[in-house]
Design a protein around this motif. Structure first.
Motif, PDB file in Angstrom:
ATOM      1  N   LEU A 199       6.103   5.371 -10.067  1.00  0.00           N
ATOM      2  CA  LEU A 199       5.249   6.426  -9.757  1.00  0.00           C
ATOM      3  C   LEU A 199       5.878   7.760 -10.160  1.00  0.00           C
ATOM      4  N   LEU A 203       7.169  12.492  -9.538  1.00  0.00           N
ATOM      5  CA  LEU A 203       6.295  12.662  -8.591  1.00  0.00           C
ATOM      6  C   LEU A 203       6.894  13.783  -7.569  1.00  0.00           C
ATOM      7  N   VAL A 228       5.670  15.700  -3.895  1.00  0.00           N
ATOM      8  CA  VAL A 228       5.171  15.452  -2.563  1.00  0.00           C
ATOM      9  C   VAL A 228       5.639  16.574  -1.525  1.00  0.00           C
ATOM     10  N   ASP A 231       4.037   9.428   3.111  1.00  0.00           N
ATOM     11  CA  ASP A 231       3.235   8.397   2.730  1.00  0.00           C
ATOM     12  C   ASP A 231       2.884   8.293   1.220  1.00  0.00           C
ATOM     13  N   LEU A 232       3.333   7.487   0.639  1.00  0.00           N
ATOM     14  CA  LEU A 232       3.090   7.147  -0.925  1.00  0.00           C
ATOM     15  C   LEU A 232       1.684   6.808  -1.150  1.00  0.00           C
ATOM     16  N   SER A 233       0.936   6.907  -2.434  1.00  0.00           N
ATOM     17  CA  SER A 233      -0.332   6.378  -2.617  1.00  0.00           C
ATOM     18  C   SER A 233      -0.576   5.201  -2.460  1.00  0.00           C
ATOM     19  N   ARG A 234       0.490   4.218  -2.523  1.00  0.00           N
ATOM     20  CA  ARG A 234       0.232   2.947  -2.829  1.00  0.00           C
ATOM     21  C   ARG A 234       1.516   2.051  -2.033  1.00  0.00           C
ATOM     22  N   ASN A 235       1.003   0.755  -1.663  1.00  0.00           N
ATOM     23  CA  ASN A 235       2.146   0.033  -1.073  1.00  0.00           C
ATOM     24  C   ASN A 235       3.262  -0.298  -2.279  1.00  0.00           C
ATOM     25  N   LYS A 257       4.973   1.936   2.616  1.00  0.00           N
ATOM     26  CA  LYS A 257       4.623   3.053   1.511  1.00  0.00           C
ATOM     27  C   LYS A 257       5.099   4.389   2.347  1.00  0.00           C
ATOM     28  N   THR A 258       5.926   4.236   3.233  1.00  0.00           N
ATOM     29  CA  THR A 258       6.795   5.823   3.559  1.00  0.00           C
ATOM     30  C   THR A 258       7.811   5.990   3.247  1.00  0.00           C
TER      31      THR A 258
END
Length: 162
Positions: free
Chosen positions: A75, A78, A80, A93-97, A119-120
């Motif tokens: 990822l 990044l 955020v 919370d990320l964009s995907r698991n 995903k956190t």
């Protein structure tokens, strides 16, 4: 006779307990990164490093070698907006698991970077005892100034490989 067997069993159990505190001749109880804590904190033998930028401050983190960290590195880079929680952590919370191998670390350390759930992403800036389970991603090498850089509110944080 029964008491002799019970005493022998107790002594055997005691000695095997002490023997389990050693791994490859090293005492893993004094080195939190030497053990595997349910397989999720093996440091990367190549020394995979990541830069974490918070405002004008940059911190270097050593990443662990596990499936979660590999997926997280995919990822990067990044940037955020991390949300303040409990006066000791920032999360997003990320964009995907991501794959997980969660375990209860018992104690959180200042500078721990972990995944809660799948995903956190959580960056801890104060040490405390916990009953929650996390998957360890890595930890900041030198946490001097980390709490000040993160501040008391939400903050923009950038993660990138070195």
């Amino acid at each position: 006779m029964k008491y002799s067997l019970l005493i022998a069993l107790a002594v055997f159990t005691l000695f095997t307990s002490f023997a389990s505190c050693k791994k490859d001749g090293r005492d893993v109880s004094s080195n939190p990164s030497a053990g595997n804590n349910n397989g999720n904190i093996n440091p990367n033998p190549e020394g995979s490093k990541m830069k974490i930028k918070i405002g004008n401050s940059t911190f270097t983190a050593t990443l662990y070698d596990n499936a979660t960290t590999k997926a997280f590195k995919a990822l990067l880079p990044l940037t955020v907006n991390m949300v303040e929680l409990n006066g000791n952590e920032k999360y997003v919370d990320l964009s995907r698991n991501l794959p997980t191998n969660a375990a209860n670390p018992g104690n959180i350390q200042n500078g721990d970077l972990m995944l809660y759930g799948s995903k956190t992403l959580v960056l801890f800036y104060k040490a405390f005892a916990t009953s929650y389970s996390y998957t360890k991603l890595g930890r900041i090498n030198d946490t001097t100034g980390l709490a000040a850089a993160l501040g008391s509110g939400n903050v923009t944080v950038s993660f990138e490989l070195e």
